[in-house]
Motif scaffolding. Structure first.
Motif, PDB file in Angstrom:
ATOM      1  N   HIS A   1       0.837  -1.202   0.000  1.00 38.81           N
ATOM      2  CA  HIS A   1       0.000   0.000   0.000  1.00 38.81           C
ATOM      3  C   HIS A   1       0.871   1.252   0.000  1.00 38.81           C
ATOM      4  CE1 HIS A   1      -3.393  -2.593   0.845  1.00 38.81           C
ATOM      5  NE2 HIS A   1      -2.694  -3.135   1.803  1.00 38.81           N
ATOM      6  N   PRO A   2       0.482   2.329  -0.568  1.00 39.27           N
ATOM      7  CA  PRO A   2      -0.757   2.507  -1.314  1.00 39.27           C
ATOM      8  C   PRO A   2      -0.675   1.805  -2.664  1.00 39.27           C
ATOM      9  CG  PRO A   2       0.489   4.547  -1.393  1.00 39.27           C
ATOM     10  CD  PRO A   2       1.242   3.596  -0.504  1.00 39.27           C
ATOM     11  N   ALA A   3      -1.773   1.209  -3.062  1.00 38.14           N
ATOM     12  CA  ALA A   3      -1.837   0.510  -4.339  1.00 38.14           C
ATOM     13  C   ALA A   3      -2.109   1.501  -5.463  1.00 38.14           C
ATOM     14  CB  ALA A   3      -2.933  -0.544  -4.296  1.00 38.14           C
TER      15      ALA A   3
ATOM     16  N   TYR B   1      -8.351   5.631  -1.010  1.00 41.53           N
ATOM     17  CA  TYR B   1      -8.575   5.121   0.341  1.00 41.53           C
ATOM     18  C   TYR B   1      -9.528   6.041   1.084  1.00 41.53           C
ATOM     19  CZ  TYR B   1      -4.616   2.141  -0.706  1.00 41.53           C
ATOM     20  OH  TYR B   1      -3.784   1.223  -1.280  1.00 41.53           O
TER      21      TYR B   1
ATOM     22  N   SER C   1       6.094   3.042  -0.432  1.00 39.29           N
ATOM     23  CA  SER C   1       5.099   1.990  -0.303  1.00 39.29           C
ATOM     24  C   SER C   1       5.416   1.174   0.934  1.00 39.29           C
ATOM     25  CB  SER C   1       5.122   1.091  -1.536  1.00 39.29           C
ATOM     26  OG  SER C   1       4.765   1.833  -2.677  1.00 39.29           O
TER      27      SER C   1
END
Length: 66
Positions: free
Chosen positions: A10-12, A17, A30
């Motif tokens: 994450h974050p993808a 979000y 990440s």
């Protein structure tokens, strides 16, 4: 990040979000969620900065002092 079979990084990319976390484009780095990670190692060879290690293999210079 696309190599993760359980989507624990994450974050993808291309995901928003609801909890206020930065998006992929806003984030500086990440993170791997250890509760979701299955330790498959698929992310290790594709990490662009060679920064993914098993806990016992973290270089000494990056280990936190206790």
């Amino acid at each position: 990040m696309d190599v993760c079979p359980v989507d624990c990084i994450h974050p993808a990319k291309d995901r928003a979000y609801d909890d206020g976390r930065p998006t992929f484009d806003e984030g500086f780095n990440s993170n791997i969620d250890p509760t979701e990670c299955i330790d498959c190692g698929a992310c290790v060879p594709v990490c662009p900065v060679t920064a993914i290690f098993a806990q016992e293999d973290v270089p000494e210079k990056w280990q936190r002092l206790h």
